[in-house]
Design a protein around this motif. Structure first.
Motif, PDB file in Angstrom:
ATOM      1  N   VAL A 188       0.850  -1.182   0.000  1.00  0.00           N
ATOM      2  CA  VAL A 188       0.000   0.000   0.000  1.00  0.00           C
ATOM      3  C   VAL A 188       0.890   1.238   0.000  1.00  0.00           C
ATOM      4  CG1 VAL A 188      -1.824   1.262   1.196  1.00  0.00           C
ATOM      5  CG2 VAL A 188      -1.781  -1.241   1.311  1.00  0.00           C
ATOM      6  N   VAL A 189       0.775   2.024  -1.051  1.00  0.00           N
ATOM      7  CA  VAL A 189       1.514   3.282  -1.119  1.00  0.00           C
ATOM      8  C   VAL A 189       0.775   4.283  -0.242  1.00  0.00           C
ATOM      9  CG1 VAL A 189       2.312   5.151  -2.603  1.00  0.00           C
ATOM     10  CG2 VAL A 189       2.350   2.785  -3.438  1.00  0.00           C
ATOM     11  N   ALA A 190       1.416   4.691   0.856  1.00  0.00           N
ATOM     12  CA  ALA A 190       0.715   5.452   1.885  1.00  0.00           C
ATOM     13  C   ALA A 190       0.438   6.898   1.499  1.00  0.00           C
ATOM     14  CB  ALA A 190       1.503   5.398   3.194  1.00  0.00           C
ATOM     15  N   ALA A 223       1.856 -16.711  -6.887  1.00  0.00           N
ATOM     16  CA  ALA A 223       1.534 -15.422  -6.275  1.00  0.00           C
ATOM     17  C   ALA A 223       0.936 -14.469  -7.296  1.00  0.00           C
ATOM     18  CB  ALA A 223       2.776 -14.797  -5.650  1.00  0.00           C
ATOM     19  N   ARG A 224       0.089 -13.589  -6.803  1.00  0.00           N
ATOM     20  CA  ARG A 224      -0.401 -12.453  -7.567  1.00  0.00           C
ATOM     21  C   ARG A 224       0.023 -11.198  -6.818  1.00  0.00           C
ATOM     22  NH1 ARG A 224      -6.421 -12.399  -8.170  1.00  0.00           N
ATOM     23  NH2 ARG A 224      -6.499 -13.772  -6.352  1.00  0.00           N
ATOM     24  N   THR A 225       0.191 -10.099  -7.530  1.00  0.00           N
ATOM     25  CA  THR A 225       0.707  -8.892  -6.905  1.00  0.00           C
ATOM     26  C   THR A 225      -0.268  -7.732  -7.020  1.00  0.00           C
ATOM     27  OG1 THR A 225       1.852  -8.197  -8.932  1.00  0.00           O
ATOM     28  CG2 THR A 225       3.079  -9.584  -7.371  1.00  0.00           C
ATOM     29  N   PHE A 226      -0.301  -6.900  -5.976  1.00  0.00           N
ATOM     30  CA  PHE A 226      -1.175  -5.730  -5.937  1.00  0.00           C
ATOM     31  C   PHE A 226      -0.421  -4.561  -5.305  1.00  0.00           C
ATOM     32  CE2 PHE A 226      -3.744  -9.524  -5.502  1.00  0.00           C
ATOM     33  CZ  PHE A 226      -4.778  -9.342  -6.422  1.00  0.00           C
ATOM     34  N   ALA A 227      -0.254  -3.484  -6.063  1.00  0.00           N
ATOM     35  CA  ALA A 227       0.275  -2.244  -5.508  1.00  0.00           C
ATOM     36  C   ALA A 227      -0.886  -1.262  -5.493  1.00  0.00           C
ATOM     37  CB  ALA A 227       1.423  -1.711  -6.352  1.00  0.00           C
ATOM     38  N   VAL A 228      -1.308  -0.852  -4.309  1.00  0.00           N
ATOM     39  CA  VAL A 228      -2.531  -0.068  -4.160  1.00  0.00           C
ATOM     40  C   VAL A 228      -2.230   1.247  -3.465  1.00  0.00           C
ATOM     41  CG1 VAL A 228      -4.867  -0.058  -3.197  1.00  0.00           C
ATOM     42  CG2 VAL A 228      -3.841  -2.203  -3.963  1.00  0.00           C
TER      43      VAL A 228
END
Length: 310
Positions: A188-190, A223-228
């Motif tokens: 999570v990009v804060a 794996a799957r990746t998520f940048a949120v």
């Protein structure tokens, strides 16, 4: 693998359900059943000897269930006198050299209000062992009938990370112990001051997550990746998991990072959230310890908190 675990029980219906979940934990061979006794503050006279005998008697039923599952079981009833209950749990966990402590998210007395009371928050904050916090499905409107939420608990694990060594502790544990074959890697990009900075941060996070995905693949883990983004009004994502629309959580007070973690867990129907107990990188002075605490307290999924040597 977690070969020897400690189950802390207060004999509530939620604590009883923990016994049903033991078989879902990879590699378990030994179980320590622990009940901590405390004096009723309103009682003038206390006979702990009688209470210990009664507790040991109550521990026999779950002990038999575990032994019937071919597990080695030891029961312990301990008194918390002059020290807090969490300190007793920490001491027994060390003394018995367990690798995992298992607790229920609800229960009477010392477990009521997970991470709001001194005992449960103390176990998370001061314990030295990995901590698995279980949750259960409520099968009736009054919440009296519980169903197993632990069925295939390690089937699809959401693993949030801030890319610090400590923040990666859960992912390293998953890889080394092969706890699951299906991982959802999340960052999570804060915050970001400008849209260009946000886009760059998301791209950078995606590249790091893809590297971790490749590393897990070598160990036979998909794996799957998520940048949120937690900074934007609408979720902006990169990742092999596809575009994810992360809606607002009804627990808005817990903050952006925690909110997104819990939202992704619900949207992706994660069976477990696994994260490190400490780390830096999410929000300046805020550590992943506070994130882990809020995820464990506010979430609706089981949570595995993995300790790190930092």
């Amino acid at each position: 693998m977690y070969e020897k675990i400690l189950i802390a029980t207060d004999f509530s219906k939620h604590a009883e359900k923990l016994v049903e979940c033991v078989g879902e934990i990879p590699g378990v061979k030994e179980v320590v059943l622990l009940h901590v006794l405390t004096k009723d503050p309103l009682a003038r006279v206390w006979s702990p000897g009688d209470d210990i005998k009664e507790a040991e008697k109550q521990l026999e039923a779950p002990k038999k269930i575990l032994e019937d599952a071919n597990l080695k079981v030891k029961v312990r009833a301990e008194i918390a006198e002059e020290i807090p209950e969490y300190a007793v749990i920490r001491h027994v966990a060390r003394e018995e050299n367990v690798s995992l402590v298992v607790m229920g998210a609800r229960g009477r007395s010392m477990w009521q209000g997970l991470l709001l009371g001194s005992v449960s928050s103390g176990v998370l904050r001061y314990g030295g062992k990995d901590l698995l916090i279980m949750r259960y499905k409520t099968l009736d409107e009054e919440g009296k009938e519980l169903g197993k939420f632990c069925s295939r608990i390690f089937e699809k694990v959401l693993a949030p990370t801030d890319f610090s060594r400590a923040g990666n502790a859960a992912i390293e544990k998953i890889k080394e112990a092969k706890l699951t074959k299906d991982v959802l890697l999340l960052n999570v990009v804060a915050k970001a001051e400008k849209q260009s900075q946000l886009d760059a941060a998301l791209k950078n996070a995606h590249e790091k997550l893809e590297g971790m995905k490749a590393d897990l693949a070598v160990a036979g883990i998909s794996a799957r990746t998520f940048a949120v983004s937690a900074a934007a009004e609408e979720a902006r994502t990169y990742g092999s998991g596809g575009m994810v629309k992360v809606g607002p959580s009804h627990m808005a007070a817990v903050g952006g990072v925690v909110d997104k973690i819990l939202s992704v867990a619900e949207i992706e129907d994660a069976s477990l959230i696994a994260l490190g107990s400490h780390g830096k990188g999410w929000i300046d002075e805020v550590t992943i310890g506070s994130v882990a605490s809020d995820v464990a307290r506010m979430g609706q999924r089981p949570v595995l908190v993995v300790r790190s040597n930092k």
